[in-house]
Write a protein that holds these residues in place. Structure first.
Motif, PDB file in Angstrom:
ATOM      1  N   UNK A 117     -21.872 -13.529 -10.186  1.00 21.89           N
ATOM      2  CA  UNK A 117     -21.022 -14.557 -10.772  1.00 21.89           C
ATOM      3  C   UNK A 117     -19.611 -14.053 -11.018  1.00 21.89           C
ATOM      4  N   UNK A 118     -19.489 -12.811 -11.486  1.00 17.53           N
ATOM      5  CA  UNK A 118     -18.166 -12.231 -11.727  1.00 17.53           C
ATOM      6  C   UNK A 118     -17.429 -12.008 -10.404  1.00 17.53           C
ATOM      7  N   UNK A 119     -18.169 -11.544  -9.392  1.00 14.37           N
ATOM      8  CA  UNK A 119     -17.558 -11.359  -8.072  1.00 14.37           C
ATOM      9  C   UNK A 119     -17.066 -12.683  -7.515  1.00 14.37           C
ATOM     10  N   UNK A 120     -17.868 -13.727  -7.725  1.00 17.26           N
ATOM     11  CA  UNK A 120     -17.504 -15.063  -7.248  1.00 17.26           C
ATOM     12  C   UNK A 120     -16.213 -15.538  -7.885  1.00 17.26           C
ATOM     13  N   UNK A 121     -16.047 -15.266  -9.182  1.00 15.88           N
ATOM     14  CA  UNK A 121     -14.829 -15.697  -9.880  1.00 15.88           C
ATOM     15  C   UNK A 121     -13.599 -15.008  -9.296  1.00 15.88           C
ATOM     16  N   UNK A 122     -13.705 -13.712  -9.023  1.00 19.13           N
ATOM     17  CA  UNK A 122     -12.582 -12.975  -8.427  1.00 19.13           C
ATOM     18  C   UNK A 122     -12.259 -13.537  -7.044  1.00 19.13           C
ATOM     19  N   UNK A 166     -17.951 -19.480  -0.769  1.00 22.88           N
ATOM     20  CA  UNK A 166     -19.119 -20.348  -0.573  1.00 22.88           C
ATOM     21  C   UNK A 166     -20.404 -19.522  -0.543  1.00 22.88           C
ATOM     22  N   UNK A 167     -20.393 -18.423   0.197  1.00 22.02           N
ATOM     23  CA  UNK A 167     -21.585 -17.579   0.298  1.00 22.02           C
ATOM     24  C   UNK A 167     -21.943 -16.961  -1.058  1.00 22.02           C
ATOM     25  N   UNK A 168     -20.919 -16.504  -1.787  1.00 24.26           N
ATOM     26  CA  UNK A 168     -21.190 -15.915  -3.103  1.00 24.26           C
ATOM     27  C   UNK A 168     -21.665 -16.971  -4.092  1.00 24.26           C
ATOM     28  N   UNK A 169     -21.167 -18.208  -3.950  1.00 24.38           N
ATOM     29  CA  UNK A 169     -21.615 -19.296  -4.830  1.00 24.38           C
ATOM     30  C   UNK A 169     -23.094 -19.589  -4.612  1.00 24.38           C
ATOM     31  N   UNK A 170     -23.503 -19.656  -3.341  1.00 22.56           N
ATOM     32  CA  UNK A 170     -24.913 -19.913  -3.031  1.00 22.56           C
ATOM     33  C   UNK A 170     -25.778 -18.753  -3.516  1.00 22.56           C
ATOM     34  N   UNK A 171     -25.331 -17.515  -3.233  1.00 21.06           N
ATOM     35  CA  UNK A 171     -26.111 -16.333  -3.624  1.00 21.06           C
ATOM     36  C   UNK A 171     -26.249 -16.236  -5.144  1.00 21.06           C
TER      37      UNK A 171
END
Length: 209
Positions: free
Chosen positions: A130-135, A165-170
């Motif tokens: 989630x933190x990676x996705x925000x960055x 998109x990929x990080x959001x799904x993951x």
């Protein structure tokens, strides 16, 4: 109203400002002979808002000022910022709508899971994904905004959008698995307590004439 909460509220105030800049394409002004177009302002606002996100958590932990208000407002401010930014970028035809549906849909899914878990007395910890996705979202937003005037950045912006998109799904899958594991444990505990209660009742029922 401590410093971390003030920074969180400041991030919320950045949201309408960012939306106005992206939708109107203004201001475009000259400062000391240097042309500063709207995309620069948009990136600066987005980065400033992201900086408050990092700062409020840091100061809350360092100064021991973690409050209920902060816990409630922080995720709301994050979701408002990202949702407003990407919806505005869709409105000006800079981002495919289906990507934004996935990105924002993930936010609603995680919010729903957190609310259900909270009602059950469970806590779903923050995920590194989630933190990676925000960055990635902030970087992608900046690249897309700058790509409105600088065509050379568009391939990088699209690559970052795919990563978002990929990080959001993951991260959505990861949150669901954490949620399911905690709920499964809670259900098994309840069943165990019910079995114990039933076992305790049996000798009493047998002793009753």
């Amino acid at each position: 109203m401590n410093l971390p909460n003030s920074l969180t509220i400041l991030r919320i105030f950045f949201v309408p400002l960012l939306v106005v800049v992206l939708l109107t394409g203004e201001p475009n002004i000259d400062l000391w002979g240097l042309s500063v177009h709207f995309e620069i302002w948009g990136v600066l606002i987005l980065l400033a808002a992201a900086a408050t996100d990092a700062a409020d958590g840091y100061f809350a932990r360092k100064r021991g000022e973690i409050t209920t208000l902060g816990i409630l407002l922080d995720p709301i401010a994050d979701k408002l910022l990202i949702s407003a930014a990407f919806i505005s970028l869709v409105a000006v035809d800079l981002v495919p709508a289906w990507m934004v549906v996935i990105i924002i849909g993930r936010e609603f899914i995680v919010l729903g899971l957190r609310n259900i878990a909270s009602a059950e007395g469970l806590i779903i910890p923050a995920s590194p994904l989630g933190k990676t996705k925000m960055v990635l979202q902030v970087l992608a937003g900046c690249a897309v905004i700058l790509g409105a005037r600088h065509a050379g950045l568009k391939p990088w912006a699209m690559a970052l959008l795919w990563l978002v998109v990929l990080s959001a799904v993951a991260s959505a899958v990861h949150y669901f698995l954490m949620f399911w594991n905690q709920v499964d444990v809670r259900v098994k505990q309840r069943r165990g307590r019910l079995l114990i209660v039933e076992e305790q009742k049996k000798p009493q029922d047998a002793a009753t004439p």
